[in-house]
Motif scaffolding. Structure first.
Motif, PDB file in Angstrom:
ATOM      1  N   TYR A   1       0.391  -2.424  -2.891  1.00  0.00           N
ATOM      2  CA  TYR A   1      -0.474  -2.157  -1.741  1.00  0.00           C
ATOM      3  C   TYR A   1       0.357  -1.455  -0.656  1.00  0.00           C
ATOM      4  CZ  TYR A   1      -3.723  -5.318  -4.047  1.00  0.00           C
ATOM      5  OH  TYR A   1      -4.545  -5.900  -4.954  1.00  0.00           O
ATOM      6  N   THR A   2      -0.330  -0.625   0.143  1.00  0.00           N
ATOM      7  CA  THR A   2       0.365   0.099   1.236  1.00  0.00           C
ATOM      8  C   THR A   2      -0.358  -0.157   2.551  1.00  0.00           C
ATOM      9  OG1 THR A   2      -0.949   2.093   0.886  1.00  0.00           O
ATOM     10  CG2 THR A   2       1.116   1.928  -0.330  1.00  0.00           C
ATOM     11  N   SER A   3       0.426  -0.043   3.646  1.00  0.00           N
ATOM     12  CA  SER A   3      -0.147  -0.168   5.002  1.00  0.00           C
ATOM     13  C   SER A   3       0.055   1.155   5.727  1.00  0.00           C
ATOM     14  CB  SER A   3       0.533  -1.295   5.782  1.00  0.00           C
ATOM     15  OG  SER A   3       1.909  -0.981   5.993  1.00  0.00           O
TER      16      SER A   3
ATOM     17  N   ILE B   1      -4.895  -1.982   5.012  1.00  0.00           N
ATOM     18  CA  ILE B   1      -4.165  -2.166   3.746  1.00  0.00           C
ATOM     19  C   ILE B   1      -4.958  -1.442   2.661  1.00  0.00           C
ATOM     20  CG2 ILE B   1      -3.320  -3.815   2.031  1.00  0.00           C
ATOM     21  CD1 ILE B   1      -3.197  -5.904   4.268  1.00  0.00           C
ATOM     22  N   THR B   2      -4.253  -0.625   1.873  1.00  0.00           N
ATOM     23  CA  THR B   2      -4.892   0.135   0.803  1.00  0.00           C
ATOM     24  C   THR B   2      -4.375  -0.369  -0.548  1.00  0.00           C
ATOM     25  OG1 THR B   2      -5.023   2.057   2.248  1.00  0.00           O
ATOM     26  CG2 THR B   2      -5.312   2.429  -0.113  1.00  0.00           C
ATOM     27  N   GLY B   3      -5.310  -0.654  -1.501  1.00  0.00           N
ATOM     28  CA  GLY B   3      -4.916  -1.111  -2.843  1.00  0.00           C
ATOM     29  C   GLY B   3      -6.122  -1.650  -3.625  1.00  0.00           C
ATOM     30  N   LYS B   4      -5.849  -2.204  -4.814  1.00  0.00           N
ATOM     31  CA  LYS B   4      -6.937  -2.712  -5.666  1.00  0.00           C
ATOM     32  C   LYS B   4      -7.587  -3.933  -5.039  1.00  0.00           C
ATOM     33  CE  LYS B   4      -4.930  -1.119 -10.034  1.00  0.00           C
ATOM     34  NZ  LYS B   4      -4.444  -1.525 -11.367  1.00  0.00           N
ATOM     35  N   THR B   5      -8.880  -4.062  -5.345  1.00  0.00           N
ATOM     36  CA  THR B   5      -9.602  -5.248  -4.863  1.00  0.00           C
ATOM     37  C   THR B   5      -9.645  -6.351  -5.918  1.00  0.00           C
ATOM     38  OG1 THR B   5     -11.678  -4.293  -5.620  1.00  0.00           O
ATOM     39  CG2 THR B   5     -11.026  -3.878  -3.323  1.00  0.00           C
TER      40      THR B   5
ATOM     41  N   ASN C   1      -6.504  -8.411   3.307  1.00  0.00           N
ATOM     42  CA  ASN C   1      -7.301  -7.919   2.159  1.00  0.00           C
ATOM     43  C   ASN C   1      -7.487  -9.077   1.162  1.00  0.00           C
ATOM     44  OD1 ASN C   1      -7.297  -5.413   3.300  1.00  0.00           O
ATOM     45  ND2 ASN C   1      -6.717  -4.334   1.417  1.00  0.00           N
TER      46      ASN C   1
ATOM     47  N   VAL D   1      -8.298 -10.258  -2.553  1.00  0.00           N
ATOM     48  CA  VAL D   1      -8.192  -9.662  -3.900  1.00  0.00           C
ATOM     49  C   VAL D   1      -8.673 -10.687  -4.943  1.00  0.00           C
ATOM     50  CG1 VAL D   1      -6.666  -8.598  -5.593  1.00  0.00           C
ATOM     51  CG2 VAL D   1      -6.231  -8.285  -3.108  1.00  0.00           C
TER      52      VAL D   1
ATOM     53  N   THR E   1       5.046  -0.980   2.143  1.00  0.00           N
ATOM     54  CA  THR E   1       4.521  -1.250   0.783  1.00  0.00           C
ATOM     55  C   THR E   1       4.875  -2.659   0.367  1.00  0.00           C
ATOM     56  OG1 THR E   1       6.543  -0.485  -0.331  1.00  0.00           O
ATOM     57  CG2 THR E   1       4.846   1.168   0.141  1.00  0.00           C
TER      58      THR E   1
ATOM     59  N   THR F   1       0.698  -5.032  -9.163  1.00  0.00           N
ATOM     60  CA  THR F   1       0.077  -3.895  -8.472  1.00  0.00           C
ATOM     61  C   THR F   1       0.710  -3.753  -7.082  1.00  0.00           C
ATOM     62  OG1 THR F   1      -2.009  -2.854  -7.822  1.00  0.00           O
ATOM     63  CG2 THR F   1      -1.812  -5.231  -7.445  1.00  0.00           C
TER      64      THR F   1
END
Length: 742
Positions: A667-669, A653-657, A735, A737, A701, A665
């Motif tokens: 996030y994408t996989s 998973i990509t995105g803000k922490t 993830n 956050v 997403t 916000t």
């Protein structure tokens, strides 16, 4: 020379008639038949009627109608017959008269259909008559006349049912005459005495000189140009009355105008008599048509195509006969056959000759008056036939002759035979049994009465051969066995049940059974020989002691401390697994005997890879580097084990922490997933306030929004977890956050 013959011809005419006809004769017609005659004036004095003398070399008769000089004449006189000639007096017809012919037809409805017509004939019309008492002519009263005509089936008076009779009316000279008298005293002639009718009951046509208005009649005839001798034909006649077909309702009359060439029946059937030009006259309803055609001779011929000189007693011979009509071969000719002496030979209707007894006979074939014949001799015939001839024998083999004998086509079941051999050193024959006793070629001649048959045989020695099909090509070992495969042939043909002898040169090294089974007993070398009908084959075999053989095999391989049950490993990219060989089996054997069998624990093995999708270190640690398939080879001594490695992409998973309160916000996989979100517990307690919610998502997403409430009164940090699970449920990642106030 054509034309009248002037002057007087004396009696020399009779002696020279044929010459005179040729030189001074004239072409005429007698009763419409073409003839040639001499015509001379009857007198120098010109009379009321024109008269001539006719002289012929053929029969003429009183009453004959002569067509001469484009005019019709009647023979009124008797005929003077001398040696070679016929003479008569002819008188020119001065008029034509139309006689009424009443014809009627009763149809299927019993209605009478009227088909009357006018029959036109040439006449001699006079106003005077000859008195036989005074031998003088006397004149008739006004309104009277004599009409003399040729007597035929229409004009002749029989007194009943006549076409023309007393009371018949005709039109001539502008008057209607009714017949009141009929004179038939002159043979072939008939004279009507007519008076002008004052009370005519007929419907007269004065202009056309017809007693009644006639219909318009037509004849249509379908005919041929040629007629062959021996055949008949009938013309097809159609009769029309005012364009209406009345064929069959009225009679048709046929006359042959060339009686020497054809005859014709009352039904119109024409039969040829001789070849040449033929003419017929067809008459119906006052209409005449003339037909002219050729009568052809047919050239028949016959030929026996397969003549022979001899036929045997009790034998048959079928003739091949060609029959030809005008040079064309007939396909189904009618042939008659005859034999000059049926006691010697007969011949059937199909042309089959059969010999009866010895002798000479003439056979004749007949076809339409033509014939062909042949002389044949009927002879005695003996035959002999060797029915099972061969051309080769092997020395020592025997063969029984099969011989068929006939005498006069009768099978001789007990023939007396004699045998002759060209070379007794090769063949012998006893009572029909031939035996080959030596190599070579010889002929046996068999005689029966006056006939012989022969057979030539080549005798050859039998060729035997033997070969060992599975000769050993490597060293054999003590204790092993080998079943020999032997091929035996007789003259190149396999012997399926051969008798073979086996010999070992050293039974201490090896022995051979009577079935060809070799047993290796001790180290050394020996030769095995196989013998078959005097021929042999052999093989030399080396025998050694059995060597010690060491073999290794992988016994136990573990993956992450779990024993592997197959040769495949699956891991995600970026992850690791450890593979290790914990046991290898070492087996030492000598032949079928096990010397040692031990387990080597934790052996040192070598690893190798076929590509860079994974890495592996000396301790067996495998790490997935890139998605794909790799092969890991594990080597120990002379054995290798191959393991298939499948590397899959890891779920990420990509995105803000960290996210500020009340903010959104996304996030994408890296693959299709199902999305979930949950609070991270604080001191092990999950608060009831939802830290973040999902506001939108797709398979790859997700958009979240943090809560707007103040959640930091206790001074602790707040977190929520985004969880992605692959669609097939095999992968999950989370993830964590952090939520910040600013």
């Amino acid at each position: 020379m054509l034309g009248n013959v002037k002057g007087y011809l004396n009696d020399n005419i009779d002696n020279n008639i044929d010459f005179l006809l040729y030189e001074v004769g004239i072409n005429i017609k007698v009763n419409e038949i073409d003839k040639r005659a001499i015509i001379i004036d009857a007198t120098e004095k010109i009379n009321e009627l024109d008269e001539k003398i006719i002289i012929t070399n053929f029969q003429i008769n009183q009453g004959d109608l002569i067509f001469y000089n484009n005019m019709n004449w009647l023979i009124l006189s008797e005929i003077d017959v001398s040696k070679n000639t016929y003479r008569g007096r002819i008188t020119k017809c001065n008029f034509d008269v139309k006689f009424p012919i009443p014809i009627s037809y009763k149809n299927a409805n019993s209605e009478v259909e009227d088909y009357k017509y006018n029959y036109t004939v040439p006449i001699i019309a006079t106003r005077s008559a000859f008195n036989v008492t005074t031998n003088q002519y006397f004149s008739l009263a006004d309104g009277e006349a004599y009409f003399t005509v040729k007597s035929d089936s229409f004009t002749k008076w029989k007194g009943y049912s006549d076409f023309i009779s007393l009371g018949t009316e005709i039109v001539k000279f502008g008057y209607a005459f009714k017949f009141e008298g009929i004179d038939q005293t002159k043979k072939g002639l008939i004279t009507y005495h007519g008076k002008v009718s004052e009370t005519s009951t007929q419907l007269m046509d004065m202009a056309n000189e017809s007693t009644f208005f006639s219909k318009k009649y037509e004849l249509n005839i379908n005919f041929i140009d040629n007629l062959e001798m021996g055949s008949t034909i009938k013309p097809s006649v159609q009769i029309l009355a005012d364009n209406v077909d009345i064929t069959g309702k009225v009679p048709v009359y046929y006359t042959s105008l060339t009686p020497d060439t054809i005859s014709i029946g009352t039904d119109g059937t024409i039969t040829p008599i001789s070849t040449g030009t033929a003419k017929i006259k067809v008459f119906s309803q006052g209409v005449v048509k003339y037909l002219e055609f050729n009568v052809k001779a047919i050239n028949y011929s016959i030929n026996i195509l397969n003549k022979t000189d001899n036929v045997g007693v009790n034998y048959t011979y079928i003739l091949d006969v060609g029959c030809y009509k005008d040079g064309v071969k007939e396909t189904n000719p009618i042939i008659t056959y005859s034999s000059s002496d049926p006691n010697v030979a007969t011949i059937g209707n199909d042309g089959t000759i059969k010999g009866i007894k010895q002798g000479i006979v003439t056979i004749t074939a007949n076809y339409n008056g033509m014939s062909d014949s042949m002389n044949i001799s009927i002879i005695a015939i003996n035959t002999i036939n060797i029915t099972n001839k061969i051309n080769a024998l092997k020395v020592g083999e025997s063969y029984n002759l099969a011989i068929a004998c006939t005498s006069n086509n009768i099978v001789d079941t007990n023939p007396v035979l004699t045998y002759t051999i060209s070379d007794p050193n090769v063949l012998t024959v006893i009572n029909g049994t031939i035996k080959a006793i030596g190599a070579g070629t010889a002929t046996v001649v068999v005689a029966y009465k006056d006939k012989i048959d022969s057979i030539t045989i080549t005798a050859t020695a039998i060729v035997y051969a033997i070969s060992i099909g599975n000769k050993p090509t490597t060293t054999m070992y003590i204790g092993d066995t080998l079943q020999l495969s032997i091929n035996c042939t007789i003259d190149g043909v396999a012997d399926t049940n051969p008798v073979i002898t086996y010999v070992s040169s050293d039974i201490n090294v090896l022995t051979v059974s009577n079935t060809g089974l070799i047993t290796y007993n001790s180290a050394g070398s020996a030769t095995v020989t196989t013998i078959y009908n005097g021929v042999s084959d052999s093989t030399t075999i080396s025998v050694k002691s059995i060597p010690l053989i060491t073999t290794y095999s992988f016994k136990t391989i573990i993956l992450d401390n779990v024993v592997m049950t197959n040769d495949a490993v699956i891991l995600d990219k970026g992850t690791t697994k450890t593979i290790k060989v914990t046991e290898i089996r070492k087996l030492v054997t000598q032949g079928a005997t096990t010397i040692t069998d031990e387990i080597i624990s934790n052996p040192t093995v070598a690893y190798s890879l076929d590509n860079a999708n994974v890495t592996i270190d000396s301790n067996g640690l495998i790490k997935g580097v890139a998605a794909g398939t790799s092969i890991i080879s594990i080597a120990y001594q002379d054995i290798v084990k191959q393991i298939s490695i499948v590397v899959n992409d890891a779920l990420t998973i990509t995105g803000k922490t960290s996210v500020v309160l009340n903010r959104s916000t996304t996030y994408t996989s890296n693959m299709n997933v199902n999305w979930t979100i949950a609070n991270e517990p604080v001191n092990g307690v999950t608060e009831s306030i939802v830290y973040a919610t999902i506001t939108a998502y797709t398979d790859t997403t997700v958009t979240i929004k943090t809560t707007s409430k103040w959640i930091f009164d206790d001074g602790h940090n707040r977190y929520f977890n985004i969880v992605a699970t692959s669609k097939d449920g095999s992968k999950t990642t989370t993830n964590k956050v952090r939520i910040t106030p600013y």
